[in-house]
Design a protein around this motif. Sequence first.
Motif, PDB file in Angstrom:
ATOM      1  N   UNK A  77      38.523   1.937  40.388  1.00 54.02           N
ATOM      2  CA  UNK A  77      39.581   1.032  40.183  1.00 54.02           C
ATOM      3  C   UNK A  77      40.699   1.295  39.187  1.00 54.02           C
ATOM      4  N   UNK A  78      41.887   0.740  39.469  1.00 53.72           N
ATOM      5  CA  UNK A  78      43.007   0.706  38.523  1.00 53.72           C
ATOM      6  C   UNK A  78      43.477  -0.710  38.267  1.00 53.72           C
ATOM      7  N   UNK A  79      43.730  -0.780  37.064  1.00 49.35           N
ATOM      8  CA  UNK A  79      44.627  -1.981  36.748  1.00 49.35           C
ATOM      9  C   UNK A  79      45.594  -1.919  35.854  1.00 49.35           C
ATOM     10  N   UNK A  80      46.747  -2.284  36.121  1.00 46.63           N
ATOM     11  CA  UNK A  80      47.712  -2.034  35.203  1.00 46.63           C
ATOM     12  C   UNK A  80      49.246  -2.341  35.948  1.00 46.63           C
ATOM     13  N   UNK A  81      50.014  -1.436  35.660  1.00 45.69           N
ATOM     14  CA  UNK A  81      51.495  -1.604  36.137  1.00 45.69           C
ATOM     15  C   UNK A  81      51.964  -0.788  37.401  1.00 45.69           C
TER      16      UNK A  81
END
Length: 207
Positions: A77-81
């Motif tokens: 997963x990726x969480x960010x901008x």
Amino acid sequence: MNVTRGFTGRARPQDVSGAPGPVLPPGQYDARQDWPVLSAEVTPALTAEDWTFRIDGLVARPRTWDWAQAHELPGSAYEGALHCVTGWSRFGMRFSGVSLDAFLDEVRPGASATHAVAYSHTGYTANLPLADLTGGRAWIAFDHDGRPLTPEHGGPARLLVPHLYFWKSAKWIAGLHLLDHDEPGFWERNGYHDRGNPWEEQRYSGD
């Protein structure tokens, strides 16, 4: 939802309130909850059952995955901008899928492989240094905020390379072709920067 054909943005007012917020790359504004839809092509009628992903070129074992086979790989997963070359940035984006490292581990890139051309089921292409696709920096994303990616946002699967401008994150991803040299993609042939680092404001050729 703001739908735009091609990467043509318009100026937005800057936040002059002085309120603290996320750090923006130069020339960007905070889109907050808006996720503009930008595309160089007509959205295809592509289903998960029809979707495939292939890696070939300078690899030991070229391979094609279908939807079920891709989902057998370890999830990530990726969480960010995200930062778009048209000027918007959005923070707190959440995607799930498979790290590109997991796919590359199976095909074993050759020692001479330095670059990749990402290509879509529509024929769209984007060039990337292999170093920007490895080391936990890129994903094949299937879901956003716990829901399947919509076709307008690249579903059923898109490339996600969040540290570069978003045109590098090819929608409707179909594969990667690994090379020992750089080979410009669609927008790069039409005046956009070869790499697209938002923090260095690499928008156009010559920036």
